[in-house]
Design a protein around this motif. Structure first.
Motif, PDB file in Angstrom:
ATOM      1  N   PHE A 145      47.174  44.093  31.705  1.00 39.15           N
ATOM      2  CA  PHE A 145      46.270  43.446  32.650  1.00 39.15           C
ATOM      3  C   PHE A 145      44.672  43.301  32.314  1.00 39.15           C
ATOM      4  O   PHE A 145      43.891  42.996  32.958  1.00 39.15           O
ATOM      5  CB  PHE A 145      46.504  43.818  34.208  1.00 39.15           C
ATOM      6  N   ASP A 146      44.628  43.467  30.836  1.00 42.03           N
ATOM      7  CA  ASP A 146      43.233  43.911  30.464  1.00 42.03           C
ATOM      8  C   ASP A 146      42.296  42.688  30.548  1.00 42.03           C
ATOM      9  O   ASP A 146      41.270  42.679  30.774  1.00 42.03           O
ATOM     10  CB  ASP A 146      43.070  44.271  28.904  1.00 42.03           C
ATOM     11  N   SER A 163      37.796  36.846  40.810  1.00 49.33           N
ATOM     12  CA  SER A 163      38.862  37.643  39.973  1.00 49.33           C
ATOM     13  C   SER A 163      38.525  38.416  39.030  1.00 49.33           C
ATOM     14  O   SER A 163      39.348  39.403  38.441  1.00 49.33           O
ATOM     15  CB  SER A 163      39.610  36.373  39.331  1.00 49.33           C
ATOM     16  N   HIS A 164      37.130  38.725  38.619  1.00 47.97           N
ATOM     17  CA  HIS A 164      36.738  39.871  37.693  1.00 47.97           C
ATOM     18  C   HIS A 164      36.891  41.040  38.400  1.00 47.97           C
ATOM     19  O   HIS A 164      36.476  41.373  39.324  1.00 47.97           O
ATOM     20  CB  HIS A 164      35.241  39.675  37.365  1.00 47.97           C
ATOM     21  N   LEU A 165      37.638  41.942  37.516  1.00 46.92           N
ATOM     22  CA  LEU A 165      37.966  43.227  37.894  1.00 46.92           C
ATOM     23  C   LEU A 165      38.728  43.300  39.190  1.00 46.92           C
ATOM     24  O   LEU A 165      39.098  44.468  39.872  1.00 46.92           O
ATOM     25  CB  LEU A 165      36.681  44.260  38.170  1.00 46.92           C
ATOM     26  N   ARG A 166      39.334  42.173  39.672  1.00 45.93           N
ATOM     27  CA  ARG A 166      40.667  42.187  40.721  1.00 45.93           C
ATOM     28  C   ARG A 166      41.830  42.353  40.228  1.00 45.93           C
ATOM     29  O   ARG A 166      42.340  41.414  39.212  1.00 45.93           O
ATOM     30  CB  ARG A 166      40.432  41.018  41.614  1.00 45.93           C
ATOM     31  N   GLN A 175      37.508  41.467  31.853  1.00 47.73           N
ATOM     32  CA  GLN A 175      36.381  40.770  31.336  1.00 47.73           C
ATOM     33  C   GLN A 175      35.906  39.790  31.931  1.00 47.73           C
ATOM     34  O   GLN A 175      36.647  38.651  32.666  1.00 47.73           O
ATOM     35  CB  GLN A 175      37.065  40.166  29.813  1.00 47.73           C
ATOM     36  N   GLN A 176      34.602  39.592  32.266  1.00 47.23           N
ATOM     37  CA  GLN A 176      34.001  38.650  33.173  1.00 47.23           C
ATOM     38  C   GLN A 176      33.899  37.233  32.303  1.00 47.23           C
ATOM     39  O   GLN A 176      33.585  37.327  31.140  1.00 47.23           O
ATOM     40  CB  GLN A 176      32.428  38.821  33.325  1.00 47.23           C
ATOM     41  N   LYS A 177      34.423  36.005  32.859  1.00 38.03           N
ATOM     42  CA  LYS A 177      34.527  34.598  32.159  1.00 38.03           C
ATOM     43  C   LYS A 177      33.171  33.795  32.345  1.00 38.03           C
ATOM     44  O   LYS A 177      32.937  32.887  31.522  1.00 38.03           O
ATOM     45  CB  LYS A 177      35.538  34.013  32.728  1.00 38.03           C
ATOM     46  N   GLU A 236      46.863  43.079  50.644  1.00 35.61           N
ATOM     47  CA  GLU A 236      46.047  44.218  49.988  1.00 35.61           C
ATOM     48  C   GLU A 236      45.622  44.026  48.529  1.00 35.61           C
ATOM     49  O   GLU A 236      46.727  43.904  47.751  1.00 35.61           O
ATOM     50  CB  GLU A 236      46.669  45.718  50.345  1.00 35.61           C
ATOM     51  N   VAL A 237      44.496  43.829  48.364  1.00 38.16           N
ATOM     52  CA  VAL A 237      44.067  43.787  46.769  1.00 38.16           C
ATOM     53  C   VAL A 237      43.207  45.080  46.266  1.00 38.16           C
ATOM     54  O   VAL A 237      42.322  45.585  47.092  1.00 38.16           O
ATOM     55  CB  VAL A 237      43.069  42.752  46.858  1.00 38.16           C
ATOM     56  N   TYR A 238      43.653  45.096  45.133  1.00 35.33           N
ATOM     57  CA  TYR A 238      42.626  46.314  44.401  1.00 35.33           C
ATOM     58  C   TYR A 238      41.651  45.564  43.460  1.00 35.33           C
ATOM     59  O   TYR A 238      41.594  44.731  42.959  1.00 35.33           O
ATOM     60  CB  TYR A 238      43.717  47.266  43.459  1.00 35.33           C
ATOM     61  N   TYR A 239      40.434  46.294  43.656  1.00 32.44           N
ATOM     62  CA  TYR A 239      39.534  46.058  42.554  1.00 32.44           C
ATOM     63  C   TYR A 239      39.255  47.309  41.828  1.00 32.44           C
ATOM     64  O   TYR A 239      39.281  48.465  42.340  1.00 32.44           O
ATOM     65  CB  TYR A 239      38.181  45.672  43.554  1.00 32.44           C
ATOM     66  N   LEU A 240      38.930  47.111  40.455  1.00 33.07           N
ATOM     67  CA  LEU A 240      39.217  48.258  39.672  1.00 33.07           C
ATOM     68  C   LEU A 240      38.012  48.868  39.300  1.00 33.07           C
ATOM     69  O   LEU A 240      36.976  47.858  38.980  1.00 33.07           O
ATOM     70  CB  LEU A 240      39.910  47.703  38.253  1.00 33.07           C
TER      71      LEU A 240
END
Length: 597
Positions: free
Chosen positions: A514-515, A578-581, A519-521, A445-449
């Motif tokens: 976890f900031d 991985s962005h916002l994950r 940020q998108q890379k 189970e994965v959260y996206y913010l």
């Protein structure tokens, strides 16, 4: 039961005073007077005077052990003072002797030093006064003489502008200018790291943190924060509200120190809309303690009362607390054991709490009338409390909190080893970690913010997040040998849940650990991705339909070429997963191959 008794007590007048304990031998009394007792009633011990006094007690009395318990940001040690009937100073031996532990912390804000002076006298009296020694039959008392050593060394006479004495005192911030009563979860300071180690070593049944209040003026010398009853486990909450708090309120009333709950309110004065219960989340000392089924108290003596009665009220509270715990030690022990047993099986955990404004008790509050007069500074109306107009009147007390966000506990969390600072804080919270023994791919189970709020200016060194929205999905994710597995089949599961679930008020996400995932890379250049996006839409009719539906529903979106290009990118394999994950996953799939931490 408690609310009825409390209302009755607050409505009545103080009864006969129980004498403040004093040393019995006149010769010994002079030798063992504390710096506060030697002074004029408006002085407090310096850091060195305090440490020296406890060292003398340690040297003279076998029942007292003083030792280093870690370090602080000042470079000076954090000390613990252990007081027991037979000199037993080891937690394992203490439990074997069936003694419960009371941890008293002083000087977290060294400008609020009443507990520093009161605890020195209490420690002395526990070993010198025959009337007090029986309190150690069932209890071991552990004292942190001064928690914020850094602030105590920064002594001054001006930083507490609203306070009536003492003549000089320490400063609220520590050596890193941190308020340590916001540092229990994030543990930026070495003070908090040392405290966590000490707390887990002793795992006290009851914790006391001594303070001085700010805010309104009223008749009380002391107000009290007890662990919020709805956040505490029901077995402990029943003991707290049904037995311990009524006894403390009654005992303090008899000593002419009538108590009221901490005066936290909305509106102009306390009687305008009533008092609100203080919701101490885990960033605060008593909120942190509650995660481990420890009952917490924060004493708040009133800033405008003279220093001598503030110290005496603190002494009396600590003495009464030990007395009541001595009398009800078996009841407390059973409640704590039941709370631990049920927490181990608990499946649903609240993460965020909300005040229920539809439910209120009624207290008889002893205040002063709030009036206005012209300000000598501005000439405009200003508030003042008229001490010539005391009152006792009923006020509402809102102290029912409801869970606003809850979560079902997973079997375990998996934390990538990249987040070592999080693993360190989990360990200090007594959480047992194991590590994956080999690389593996898990479907978890994965959260996206989603949306969240962030304070506009730093708060205690962090840009604190709140009101987080999450989206949850099952997803395959690669983990590596050495990544951490946090099984919830262990005693401190509540601490793990309230720090690792990102929506929790004082989670590690809330404090910014976890900031970097926010940020998108990678991104795209418009003129290049135009052709890629067109090809994607040709090959994916479903994506084309989603785009067209969005344009119909949102005229502004339909007029924005860049927004539409971004939409396609977000729904394409080129958008980094991985962005916002949130990097911590929830595992429900059985045993994992792990080794010891």
């Amino acid at each position: 039961m408690f609310s009825v008794l409390l209302a009755a007590l607050l409505a009545g007048s103080p009864t006969a005073t129980v004498p403040f304990p004093q040393p019995t031998s006149s010769v010994a009394a002079a030798d063992w007077l504390t710096p506060f007792e030697k002074g004029n009633g408006n002085t407090t011990a310096t850091y060195q005077e305090c440490i020296d006094y406890y060292q003398r007690l340690d040297t003279r009395y076998a029942e007292v052990t003083m030792r280093r318990a870690g370090t602080t940001d000042s470079g000076r040690p954090l000390h613990e003072v252990v007081i027991s009937a037979d000199g037993q100073n080891d937690p394992v031996g203490t439990r074997a002797a069936k003694r419960q532990v009371v941890l008293i912390q002083n000087g977290i804000h060294p400008g609020e030093p009443e507990g520093i002076d009161a605890s020195m006298m209490l420690a002395r009296d526990l070993v010198r006064e025959p009337a007090l020694r029986p309190l150690l039959d069932h209890l071991t008392v552990v004292i942190i003489p001064i928690y914020n050593v850094d602030g105590a060394l920064n002594r001054n006479s001006t930083s507490r502008a609203n306070q009536n004495g003492p003549e000089s005192f320490g400063f609220r911030g520590n050596a890193r200018n941190l308020d340590l009563n916001r540092d229990y979860v994030k543990q930026d300071s070495r003070n908090a790291q040392s405290f966590a180690d000490l707390f887990q070593k002793w795992q006290p049944e009851v914790f006391v943190d001594t303070h001085t209040s700010n805010g309104a003026d009223y008749q009380y010398t002391m107000t009290l924060i007890a662990t919020q009853k709805d956040k505490l486990h029901p077995a402990l909450s029943a003991y707290l509200t049904g037995r311990l708090l009524p006894s403390l309120y009654q005992g303090m009333e008899q000593r002419q120190w009538p108590l009221t709950p901490y005066v936290d309110f909305e509106g102009r004065t306390p009687d305008a809309r009533g008092l609100q219960g203080f919701l101490e989340t885990p960033r605060y000392s008593s909120g942190y303690a509650a995660l481990f089924n420890t009952i917490g108290f924060i004493t708040e003596t009133h800033m405008l009362k003279a220093y001598r009665p503030r110290v005496k009220a603190t002494y009396d509270f600590l003495y009464l607390l030990l007395q009541q715990l001595h009398l009800s030690a078996e009841e407390l022990g059973k409640a704590r054991a039941e709370a631990n047993r049920q927490t181990a099986a608990q499946q649903t955990f609240p993460l965020v709490w909300q005040l229920d404004t539809t439910r209120a008790e009624t207290l008889q509050f002893r205040g002063y009338e709030g009036r206005t007069k012209a300000s000598e500074v501005s000439g405009l109306p200003r508030l003042y409390y008229d001490q010539k107009a005391p009152y006792t009147k009923p006020v509402k007390y809102f102290n029912t909190f409801r869970p606003a966000v809850q979560v079902q506990a997973p079997q375990a969390y998996v934390l990538p080893q990249a987040w070592g600072e999080v693993a360190e804080r989990l360990r200090r919270g007594g959480v047992q970690l194991r590590r994956l023994s080999r690389d593996t791919t898990l479907t978890a189970e994965v959260y996206y913010l989603g949306d969240f709020a962030t304070v506009p200016r730093p708060y205690e060194g962090h840009y604190l997040h709140s009101r987080l929205q999450v989206r949850q999905e099952q997803q395959k994710q690669r983990f590596y040998r050495g990544d951490y597995v946090v099984s919830l089949d262990q005693p401190h599961r509540r601490f793990a849940i309230e720090t690792l679930e990102p929506q929790a008020t004082d989670s590690f996400f809330a404090w910014g650990f976890f900031d970097s995932v926010l940020q998108q890379k990678e991104h795209f250049s418009d003129y290049v991705f135009e052709d890629v996006a067109a090809d994607l839409l040709r090959r994916d009719p479903k994506l084309r339909q989603q785009l067209e539906e969005r344009k119909k529903a949102d005229p502004a979106f339909a007029k924005s070429a860049s927004a539409q290009l971004e939409f396609v990118y977000r729904h394409s394999p080129y958008c980094e997963p991985s962005h916002l994950r949130y990097p911590v996953v929830r595992w429900q799939g059985g045993a994992l191959n792990t080794t010891g931490d």
